[in-house]
Write a protein that holds these residues in place. Sequence first.
Motif, PDB file in Angstrom:
ATOM      1  N   TRP A  99      -3.889  11.828   5.633  1.00 46.03           N
ATOM      2  CA  TRP A  99      -3.248  10.826   4.800  1.00 46.03           C
ATOM      3  C   TRP A  99      -4.062  10.537   3.558  1.00 46.03           C
ATOM      4  O   TRP A  99      -5.252  10.797   3.491  1.00 46.03           O
ATOM      5  CB  TRP A  99      -2.966   9.534   5.554  1.00 46.03           C
TER       6      TRP A  99
ATOM      7  N   CYS B 239       1.108   5.414  13.359  1.00 48.67           N
ATOM      8  CA  CYS B 239       0.320   5.153  12.164  1.00 48.67           C
ATOM      9  C   CYS B 239       0.537   3.721  11.694  1.00 48.67           C
ATOM     10  O   CYS B 239       1.606   3.157  11.898  1.00 48.67           O
ATOM     11  CB  CYS B 239       0.732   6.103  11.040  1.00 48.67           C
TER      12      CYS B 239
ATOM     13  N   LEU C 109      -1.467   0.043   9.469  1.00 46.87           N
ATOM     14  CA  LEU C 109      -2.509  -0.620   8.707  1.00 46.87           C
ATOM     15  C   LEU C 109      -2.867  -1.901   9.440  1.00 46.87           C
ATOM     16  O   LEU C 109      -1.973  -2.653   9.844  1.00 46.87           O
ATOM     17  CB  LEU C 109      -2.000  -0.952   7.302  1.00 46.87           C
TER      18      LEU C 109
ATOM     19  N   PHE D  39       0.870  -1.168   0.000  1.00 42.97           N
ATOM     20  CA  PHE D  39       0.000   0.000   0.000  1.00 42.97           C
ATOM     21  C   PHE D  39       0.906   1.216   0.000  1.00 42.97           C
ATOM     22  O   PHE D  39       1.764   1.355   0.868  1.00 42.97           O
ATOM     23  CB  PHE D  39      -0.881   0.026   1.255  1.00 42.97           C
TER      24      PHE D  39
ATOM     25  N   SER E  43      -4.116   4.539  -1.546  1.00 44.40           N
ATOM     26  CA  SER E  43      -4.983   3.796  -2.445  1.00 44.40           C
ATOM     27  C   SER E  43      -5.554   2.597  -1.692  1.00 44.40           C
ATOM     28  O   SER E  43      -4.852   1.970  -0.897  1.00 44.40           O
ATOM     29  CB  SER E  43      -4.190   3.302  -3.654  1.00 44.40           C
ATOM     30  N   ALA E  44      -6.799   2.280  -1.949  1.00 45.73           N
ATOM     31  CA  ALA E  44      -7.422   1.119  -1.313  1.00 45.73           C
ATOM     32  C   ALA E  44      -7.058  -0.176  -2.037  1.00 45.73           C
ATOM     33  O   ALA E  44      -7.417  -1.258  -1.602  1.00 45.73           O
ATOM     34  CB  ALA E  44      -8.934   1.283  -1.290  1.00 45.73           C
ATOM     35  N   HIS E  45      -6.338  -0.068  -3.141  1.00 42.60           N
ATOM     36  CA  HIS E  45      -5.985  -1.237  -3.940  1.00 42.60           C
ATOM     37  C   HIS E  45      -4.464  -1.403  -3.949  1.00 42.60           C
ATOM     38  O   HIS E  45      -3.761  -0.646  -4.609  1.00 42.60           O
ATOM     39  CB  HIS E  45      -6.514  -1.088  -5.367  1.00 42.60           C
TER      40      HIS E  45
ATOM     41  N   GLY F 211      -8.673  -4.438   8.191  1.00 42.32           N
ATOM     42  CA  GLY F 211      -9.221  -3.196   8.729  1.00 42.32           C
ATOM     43  C   GLY F 211      -8.895  -2.030   7.833  1.00 42.32           C
ATOM     44  O   GLY F 211      -9.096  -2.082   6.631  1.00 42.32           O
ATOM     45  N   SER F 212      -8.333  -1.013   8.420  1.00 45.63           N
ATOM     46  CA  SER F 212      -8.062   0.180   7.640  1.00 45.63           C
ATOM     47  C   SER F 212      -6.782   0.848   8.101  1.00 45.63           C
ATOM     48  O   SER F 212      -6.203   0.484   9.116  1.00 45.63           O
ATOM     49  CB  SER F 212      -9.227   1.158   7.794  1.00 45.63           C
ATOM     50  N   ILE F 213      -6.369   1.844   7.337  1.00 45.20           N
ATOM     51  CA  ILE F 213      -5.229   2.662   7.719  1.00 45.20           C
ATOM     52  C   ILE F 213      -5.676   3.503   8.907  1.00 45.20           C
ATOM     53  O   ILE F 213      -6.801   4.004   8.936  1.00 45.20           O
ATOM     54  CB  ILE F 213      -4.785   3.527   6.538  1.00 45.20           C
ATOM     55  N   HIS F 214      -4.806   3.649   9.892  1.00 41.13           N
ATOM     56  CA  HIS F 214      -5.207   4.357  11.106  1.00 41.13           C
ATOM     57  C   HIS F 214      -4.050   5.177  11.660  1.00 41.13           C
ATOM     58  O   HIS F 214      -2.893   4.991  11.286  1.00 41.13           O
ATOM     59  CB  HIS F 214      -5.676   3.361  12.168  1.00 41.13           C
ATOM     60  N   SER F 215      -4.396   6.083  12.564  1.00 42.21           N
ATOM     61  CA  SER F 215      -3.406   6.875  13.287  1.00 42.21           C
ATOM     62  C   SER F 215      -3.959   7.193  14.664  1.00 42.21           C
ATOM     63  O   SER F 215      -5.157   7.424  14.823  1.00 42.21           O
ATOM     64  CB  SER F 215      -3.119   8.178  12.541  1.00 42.21           C
TER      65      SER F 215
END
Length: 76
Positions: free
Chosen positions: A55, A36, A38, A14, A58-60, A42-46
Amino acid sequence: MKKNVYRVRTQYIFEGVFDVIAESKEYARQKVLQNCGLVMGGSIHSTLPDDEINWAFSAHPDVRTARITVQEEQTE
């Protein structure tokens, strides 16, 4: 038909940016490394406050496979 168990080395890459408010490049780097990430599934987080970070990712992911080895040969 005989089937085997294969181990496929895989990377999910990613790529994106974190815009961080910090006093220096090194402090910005430390903030990203420590706060920060991943989460698989789930998802990218901070954990930084919203007013200190933004931030864009890309989700792909870019998916790369490498070496493939037989882990277990099946016999009948």
